[in-house]
Design a protein around this motif. Sequence first.
Motif, PDB file in Angstrom:
ATOM      1  N   UNK A 111       1.067  -1.355   0.211  1.00 31.41           N
ATOM      2  CA  UNK A 111       0.289   0.077   0.304  1.00 31.41           C
ATOM      3  C   UNK A 111       1.092   1.208  -0.185  1.00 31.41           C
ATOM      4  N   UNK A 112      -0.068   2.493  -0.825  1.00 28.86           N
ATOM      5  CA  UNK A 112       1.380   3.931  -0.815  1.00 28.86           C
ATOM      6  C   UNK A 112       0.481   4.492   0.231  1.00 28.86           C
ATOM      7  N   UNK A 113      -0.749   3.881   0.992  1.00 29.88           N
ATOM      8  CA  UNK A 113      -0.931   4.649   2.029  1.00 29.88           C
ATOM      9  C   UNK A 113      -0.224   4.759   3.271  1.00 29.88           C
ATOM     10  N   UNK A 114       0.015   5.691   3.400  1.00 31.51           N
ATOM     11  CA  UNK A 114       1.181   5.854   5.445  1.00 31.51           C
ATOM     12  C   UNK A 114      -0.066   4.977   6.702  1.00 31.51           C
ATOM     13  N   UNK A 115       0.559   4.171   7.478  1.00 33.58           N
ATOM     14  CA  UNK A 115       0.162   4.238   8.043  1.00 33.58           C
ATOM     15  C   UNK A 115       0.568   4.498   9.595  1.00 33.58           C
ATOM     16  N   UNK A 116      -0.033   5.489  10.089  1.00 34.56           N
ATOM     17  CA  UNK A 116       0.610   6.620  11.013  1.00 34.56           C
ATOM     18  C   UNK A 116      -0.522   5.710  12.214  1.00 34.56           C
ATOM     19  N   UNK A 135      -2.029  12.962  15.626  1.00 34.13           N
ATOM     20  CA  UNK A 135      -1.656  13.660  17.445  1.00 34.13           C
ATOM     21  C   UNK A 135      -1.945  14.047  18.060  1.00 34.13           C
ATOM     22  N   UNK A 136      -2.586  15.171  18.052  1.00 33.34           N
ATOM     23  CA  UNK A 136      -3.092  15.971  18.071  1.00 33.34           C
ATOM     24  C   UNK A 136      -4.417  15.817  19.545  1.00 33.34           C
ATOM     25  N   UNK A 137      -4.412  16.785  20.903  1.00 33.28           N
ATOM     26  CA  UNK A 137      -5.519  16.463  21.416  1.00 33.28           C
ATOM     27  C   UNK A 137      -6.446  17.559  21.143  1.00 33.28           C
ATOM     28  N   UNK A 144     -16.285  18.723  23.195  1.00 33.42           N
ATOM     29  CA  UNK A 144     -15.726  17.563  23.150  1.00 33.42           C
ATOM     30  C   UNK A 144     -14.485  17.154  22.849  1.00 33.42           C
ATOM     31  N   UNK A 145     -13.486  16.655  23.669  1.00 32.68           N
ATOM     32  CA  UNK A 145     -12.720  16.440  23.465  1.00 32.68           C
ATOM     33  C   UNK A 145     -11.779  14.766  22.386  1.00 32.68           C
ATOM     34  N   UNK A 146     -10.810  15.141  21.671  1.00 36.86           N
ATOM     35  CA  UNK A 146     -10.400  14.679  20.924  1.00 36.86           C
ATOM     36  C   UNK A 146      -9.144  13.651  20.534  1.00 36.86           C
ATOM     37  N   UNK A 147      -8.804  12.758  20.137  1.00 38.10           N
ATOM     38  CA  UNK A 147      -7.087  12.527  19.972  1.00 38.10           C
ATOM     39  C   UNK A 147      -7.390  12.177  18.159  1.00 38.10           C
ATOM     40  N   UNK A 148      -6.777  12.402  17.676  1.00 39.38           N
ATOM     41  CA  UNK A 148      -6.380  11.837  16.404  1.00 39.38           C
ATOM     42  C   UNK A 148      -5.143  10.733  16.546  1.00 39.38           C
ATOM     43  N   UNK A 149      -5.880   9.542  15.597  1.00 41.07           N
ATOM     44  CA  UNK A 149      -4.846   8.657  16.436  1.00 41.07           C
ATOM     45  C   UNK A 149      -4.856   7.871  14.464  1.00 41.07           C
ATOM     46  N   UNK A 150      -4.449   6.749  14.299  1.00 43.37           N
ATOM     47  CA  UNK A 150      -3.820   5.432  13.249  1.00 43.37           C
ATOM     48  C   UNK A 150      -5.926   4.951  12.860  1.00 43.37           C
ATOM     49  N   UNK A 151      -5.654   4.007  12.139  1.00 40.84           N
ATOM     50  CA  UNK A 151      -7.063   3.656  11.612  1.00 40.84           C
ATOM     51  C   UNK A 151      -6.825   2.359  12.935  1.00 40.84           C
ATOM     52  N   UNK A 210      -9.579   8.361  14.224  1.00 44.60           N
ATOM     53  CA  UNK A 210      -9.010   8.111  12.904  1.00 44.60           C
ATOM     54  C   UNK A 210      -8.028  10.021  12.241  1.00 44.60           C
ATOM     55  N   UNK A 211      -7.609  10.099  11.878  1.00 37.76           N
ATOM     56  CA  UNK A 211      -6.963  10.662  11.621  1.00 37.76           C
ATOM     57  C   UNK A 211      -7.616  10.923   9.736  1.00 37.76           C
ATOM     58  N   UNK A 212      -8.231   9.453   8.922  1.00 42.15           N
ATOM     59  CA  UNK A 212      -9.019   9.843   7.948  1.00 42.15           C
ATOM     60  C   UNK A 212     -10.272   9.971   8.176  1.00 42.15           C
ATOM     61  N   UNK A 213     -10.592  10.811   9.344  1.00 39.56           N
ATOM     62  CA  UNK A 213     -12.178  10.837   9.437  1.00 39.56           C
ATOM     63  C   UNK A 213     -12.085  11.920   8.727  1.00 39.56           C
ATOM     64  N   UNK A 214     -13.712  12.587   8.731  1.00 42.23           N
ATOM     65  CA  UNK A 214     -13.936  13.889   8.235  1.00 42.23           C
ATOM     66  C   UNK A 214     -14.174  14.602   9.055  1.00 42.23           C
ATOM     67  N   UNK A 215     -14.114  14.426  10.843  1.00 39.18           N
ATOM     68  CA  UNK A 215     -13.904  15.846  11.907  1.00 39.18           C
ATOM     69  C   UNK A 215     -11.962  15.812  11.653  1.00 39.18           C
TER      70      UNK A 215
END
Length: 162
Positions: A2-7, A91-93, A104-111, A122-127
């Motif tokens: 896959x060429x998509x990064x898996x952060x 990785x941001x909260x 609301x508090x969200x943390x941006x993480x990997x899928x 997920x970092x690829x979610x719409x939010x």
Amino acid sequence: MSTTKNYITPHGWQKLKDELYQLVHHERPQIVEVVNWAAGNGDRSENGDYIYGKRRLREIDRRIRFLTKRLEIAEVVDPELRGECEQVFFGATVDVLREDGREETVSIVGIDEIDTAAGKISWISPLARTLLKARAGDEVLLHTPEGKEFIEVLAVRYIGIA
């Protein structure tokens, strides 16, 4: 490949590693032992232990292959190493104020780490995509199936995500 990064965060990476270790060193050997024992009991066509064991072994092998591939392409990003950063990145909260007044508090993480009940998105979610590059005080527009929603970014921080 896959060429998509898996952060992934360090905690998420460790969880995948731990699951892989558990499957390879504990579960799979136990199932192999049961299958071997059941195979020695004669007729395999009506042997429940054998049939279930073989099916479970296939499931475990499939999961091992999946985890191995995910770990191979993983790019570990530690939010704590970002330092002082005002913008939202992986990785941001983020503390946000929704249009209906909810904070609301969200943390941006990997899928592979998604847990919406714990606020991990997920970092690829719409939010997350809407929040990317925003700063505290910014108002962003989220497009949802129900329509458009304005969200205010209250705070951005980079802390360990467990």
